[in-house]
Write a protein that holds these residues in place. Structure first.
Motif, mmCIF file in Angstrom:
data_model
loop_
_atom_site.group_PDB
_atom_site.id
_atom_site.type_symbol
_atom_site.label_atom_id
_atom_site.label_comp_id
_atom_site.label_asym_id
_atom_site.label_seq_id
_atom_site.Cartn_x
_atom_site.Cartn_y
_atom_site.Cartn_z
ATOM 1 N N VAL A 34 -2.924 0.388 4.243
ATOM 2 C CA VAL A 34 -1.795 -0.481 4.575
ATOM 3 C C VAL A 34 -0.883 0.261 5.551
ATOM 4 O O VAL A 34 -0.443 1.377 5.276
ATOM 5 N N ILE A 35 -0.623 -0.381 6.683
ATOM 6 C CA ILE A 35 0.219 0.189 7.734
ATOM 7 C C ILE A 35 1.526 -0.589 7.773
ATOM 8 O O ILE A 35 1.520 -1.819 7.854
ATOM 9 N N THR A 36 2.636 0.125 7.742
ATOM 10 C CA THR A 36 3.935 -0.541 7.800
ATOM 11 C C THR A 36 4.764 0.008 8.956
ATOM 12 O O THR A 36 4.442 1.043 9.548
ATOM 13 N N GLY A 37 5.854 -0.703 9.226
ATOM 14 C CA GLY A 37 6.889 -0.192 10.106
ATOM 15 C C GLY A 37 7.960 0.456 9.247
ATOM 16 O O GLY A 37 7.677 1.302 8.410
ATOM 17 N N ARG A 38 9.203 0.008 9.409
ATOM 18 C CA ARG A 38 10.312 0.637 8.710
ATOM 19 C C ARG A 38 10.392 0.140 7.262
ATOM 20 O O ARG A 38 10.947 -0.906 6.965
ATOM 21 N N VAL A 39 9.770 0.855 6.381
ATOM 22 C CA VAL A 39 10.024 0.692 4.954
ATOM 23 C C VAL A 39 10.830 1.905 4.513
ATOM 24 O O VAL A 39 10.897 2.911 5.216
ATOM 25 N N SER A 40 11.461 1.821 3.368
ATOM 26 C CA SER A 40 12.193 2.983 2.882
ATOM 27 C C SER A 40 11.213 4.130 2.660
ATOM 28 O O SER A 40 10.025 3.917 2.420
ATOM 29 N N ASP A 41 11.732 5.348 2.718
ATOM 30 C CA ASP A 41 10.872 6.528 2.652
ATOM 31 C C ASP A 41 9.999 6.545 1.401
ATOM 32 O O ASP A 41 8.852 6.991 1.426
ATOM 33 N N ALA A 42 10.547 6.068 0.279
ATOM 34 C CA ALA A 42 9.820 6.134 -0.989
ATOM 35 C C ALA A 42 8.930 4.925 -1.241
ATOM 36 O O ALA A 42 8.138 4.932 -2.190
ATOM 37 N N SER A 43 9.024 3.880 -0.421
ATOM 38 C CA SER A 43 8.316 2.628 -0.711
ATOM 39 C C SER A 43 6.805 2.786 -0.867
ATOM 40 O O SER A 43 6.212 2.180 -1.775
ATOM 41 N N PRO A 44 6.110 3.561 -0.023
ATOM 42 C CA PRO A 44 4.666 3.699 -0.234
ATOM 43 C C PRO A 44 4.296 4.285 -1.600
ATOM 44 O O PRO A 44 3.307 3.865 -2.213
ATOM 45 N N VAL A 45 5.097 5.242 -2.090
ATOM 46 C CA VAL A 45 4.817 5.845 -3.396
ATOM 47 C C VAL A 45 5.104 4.838 -4.509
ATOM 48 O O VAL A 45 4.321 4.704 -5.460
ATOM 49 N N ILE A 46 6.228 4.137 -4.395
ATOM 50 C CA ILE A 46 6.538 3.103 -5.389
ATOM 51 C C ILE A 46 5.399 2.093 -5.454
ATOM 52 O O ILE A 46 4.940 1.704 -6.536
ATOM 53 N N ALA A 47 4.931 1.657 -4.281
ATOM 54 C CA ALA A 47 3.875 0.642 -4.226
ATOM 55 C C ALA A 47 2.595 1.131 -4.889
ATOM 56 O O ALA A 47 1.929 0.379 -5.607
ATOM 57 N N ALA A 48 2.247 2.385 -4.644
ATOM 58 C CA ALA A 48 1.022 2.928 -5.231
ATOM 59 C C ALA A 48 1.096 2.909 -6.756
ATOM 60 O O ALA A 48 0.166 2.471 -7.441
ATOM 61 N N ALA A 49 2.222 3.389 -7.299
ATOM 62 C CA ALA A 49 2.381 3.417 -8.760
ATOM 63 C C ALA A 49 2.480 1.999 -9.323
ATOM 64 O O ALA A 49 1.908 1.693 -10.385
ATOM 65 N N TRP A 50 3.192 1.123 -8.660
ATOM 66 C CA TRP A 50 3.370 -0.268 -9.069
ATOM 67 C C TRP A 50 2.004 -0.957 -9.184
ATOM 68 O O TRP A 50 1.703 -1.636 -10.170
#
Length: 631
Positions: free
Chosen positions: A197-213
């Motif tokens: 998954v490639i994003t633009g401006r998400v918050s710095d922690a969002s990829p980690v939150i998404a993985a755990a979620w």
């Protein structure tokens, strides 16, 4: 989902490795995270606040791909391992052009013959919406990020984006406007089968939150869990900052000495079902993960005791940090609340031009030399030209040593920094220095050459608030031909909670120590970490033992911080203080000290990273009894 790690999915902690904290981190770190051990996810944060803006004009002209090159290079060298190990990946390296990077990755997957699905997230780029706002309605629709804090009045400098002179300019002067998205788009993509998954401006922690979620199949209202994952993301998103990079204690022999920190490995967060995590790293990599490195990163760039995010608020009053093994530190005690109705919108606009001159003064009589030089320059520039400058400051960098060992230690910099809407106005400054000619102070000399005196354009920063409900965050799946095969909305939080008054207090039960004291530097008893949040600087200071904590929380009051700020203190600044008793830490936010912040700041330490050790260098009186405590 059923075919991905079916035996383990949601049955053990999610093992999330971070490969980048900034676009400057080497692409090979992604490959290392994938190959040096087993991980379920690789995440990467490639965006400092100004990344997107600095490439925006070149991207619009077709002279830049829009995405971060290091994100592409990391994927290119790691894609075979990602495919073999079935590692899921979430990166914000798409920057201005997440679709472009997603297409490159999809083409690479096809060329290598892999079976991986690629998605990208849109909706963070709000430049078209911001440009549509009429100039006279800008202030109504784009309130400053700190406008909800009744304890803070943003500086006039920080609000210059809204002033009449700026509003009268063409709105095309705005270069970029990107909202900080949460994790829900990435989660949605994973749930639909995306591998990358490639994003633009998400918050710095969002990829980690998404993985755990995704791993734990949490609900959007599982706020304690989401808040725990937010802090896990906060801890590892700066890559080596939690494994020994930027670590205040790097010289202490109890950590192994500074050589241990030459090449720190990158971090991994093992996130549990309740949102707590264990921070670790691959065996055999450099650096260290211990309570102190984790505490330092925990305190970095905080907003206070409540960390705001688009998916939840994380309440940190009860946070606990405990070592549970070699290079293994458990972080728990985070409480979650519903998210705020707004998110940050980072706006960058053409601020004008800036220049810097560096002149040197040798030690004897250096203060008088600085004052003479300042008056000479102002006289030569003249009142009319001075009036055309937005900012002019003569900064004294460094204090010459007493009885110096060599000439370098006897030298101070005079840093002349200036900003103006018109480059021509700035040219009067180097011209004035030239006109002083041989009228200068005794021993005047410059640094190498005067190239930095040439005015260069700079981007000004304005952090606004934007309603989450107005975001159109969308997930797109893409194939190697560039065709979007499907798209769907990421939706919005179902519940919002208004922002409450921010905590700000001195300790409730100060302790008075009797007996002799010793004058030591604060850093001899305390570690610290500081950073920036736009216009504001944050710093957290912590100690090792209960008695030291009683002293620190009693000593480091708000009044004491004002005293320790010394010559950096100004009445226009605001100060907030909170405590984290389980980690023996006091945390401060100094509002306004960084000016407009980011690319606009004129301070030498524009991002506040050196402030913690400036504070630790202060000499304070400490009870001798607590110096004998073993940490």
């Amino acid at each position: 989902m059923a075919n991905w790690r079916q035996e383990e999915f949601g049955k053990r902690p999610a093992r999330i490795a971070n490969c980048s904290g900034y676009c400057g981190d080497p692409p090979a770190e992604m490959y290392k995270q994938a190959t040096l051990g087993d991980v379920d996810f690789i995440t990467g944060d490639y965006l400092a606040e100004v990344n997107i803006a600095k490439n925006a004009e070149n991207f619009a002209r077709g002279h830049h791909p829009g995405y971060e090159a290091s994100a592409w290079e990391g994927l290119e060298m790691t894609i075979d391992v990602i495919n073999e190990k079935r590692i899921k990946v979430a990166l914000n390296g798409g920057a201005l052009n997440p679709k472009g990077l997603a297409l490159k990755v999809a083409e690479l997957i096809r060329e290598r013959g892999h079976n991986l699905s690629v998605a990208y997230i849109s909706g963070d780029d709000l430049l078209p919406e911001v440009l549509k706002l009429m100039p006279n309605t800008r202030s109504a629709y784009l309130p400053h990020l700190d406008s909800t804090n009744s304890n803070v009045q943003p500086l006039e400098e920080a609000l210059s984006f809204l002033n009449p002179d700026q509003i009268s300019k063409s709105p095309t002067e705005i270069v970029s406007a990107n909202a900080y998205l949460g994790a829900r788009g990435i989660v949605n993509a994973f749930q639909q089968g995306a591998d990358i998954v490639i994003t633009g401006r998400v918050s710095d922690a969002s990829p980690v939150i998404a993985a755990a979620w995704y791993w734990w199949s949490w609900n959007a209202t599982d706020y304690d869990q989401l808040a725990g994952a937010l802090i896990a993301g906060h801890l590892i998103e700066c890559s080596a900052y939690v494994t020994g990079g930027n670590f205040a204690g790097f010289t202490d022999k109890k950590y192994g000495g500074w050589k241990r920190f030459v090449a720190p490995g990158f971090p991994i967060a093992e996130v549990n079902a309740d949102g707590s995590c264990v921070v670790t790293k691959h065996d055999g990599t450099g650096g260290v993960v211990n309570e102190d490195t984790v505490k330092c990163q925990l305190l970095y760039e905080l907003q206070g005791n409540v960390y705001l995010h688009s998916d939840s608020k994380a309440v940190l009053d009860g946070v606990k940090v405990e070592e549970v093994g070699k290079d293994r530190v458990r972080v728990s005690g985070i409480k979650g609340l519903p998210p705020p109705s707004t998110t940050k919108l980072a706006i960058f606009y053409k601020g004008g031009y800036e220049c810097q001159l560096l002149l040197n003064a040798a030690g004897y009589g250096w203060k008088d030399k600085c004052e003479l030089f300042e008056e000479q320059v102002k006289l030569q520039v003249g009142e009319e030209s001075l009036g055309k400058l937005d900012f002019l400051e003569f900064q004294r960098i460094g204090v010459p040593a007493e009885n110096p060992w060599d000439q370098a230690s006897s030298t101070t910099y005079i840093r002349v920094v200036s900003q103006a809407k018109d480059a021509t106005a700035l040219l009067e400054i180097p011209k004035a220095v030239g006109n002083i000619s041989l009228k200068h102070f005794h021993g005047f000399h410059s640094s190498l050459d005067m190239r930095t005196a040439i005015p260069k354009p700079y981007l000004a920063y304005y952090p606004a608030l934007w309603a989450q409900q107005e975001l159109q965050e969308t997930v797109h799946f893409i194939d190697a031909s560039g065709e979007i095969t499907s798209s769907c909305s990421a939706g919005h939080p179902s519940v919002y909670e208004p922002l409450s008054e921010r905590s700000n207090y001195d300790t409730t039960s100060p302790v008075t120590f009797t007996g002799p004291t010793r004058a030591i530097r604060l850093g001899d008893i305390a570690l610290a970490r500081s950073g920036d949040k736009g216009s504001n600087l944050n710093v957290g200071i912590f100690v090792q033992t209960t008695r030291q904590w009683d002293w620190l929380r009693s000593f480091m009051s708000r009044e004491r911080m004002w005293q320790l700020l010394g010559g950096d203190a100004e009445k226009s600044y605001s100060l907030e203080r909170v405590e984290f008793p389980h980690v023996f830490a006091v945390h401060f936010v100094v509002y306004g000290i960084l000016g407009r912040g980011v690319s606009s700041s004129t301070r030498l330490d524009a991002f506040g990273k050196g402030f913690a050790d400036y504070l630790r260098d202060k000499v304070v009186e400490v009870p001798i009894a607590i110096l004998e405590d073993e940490g």
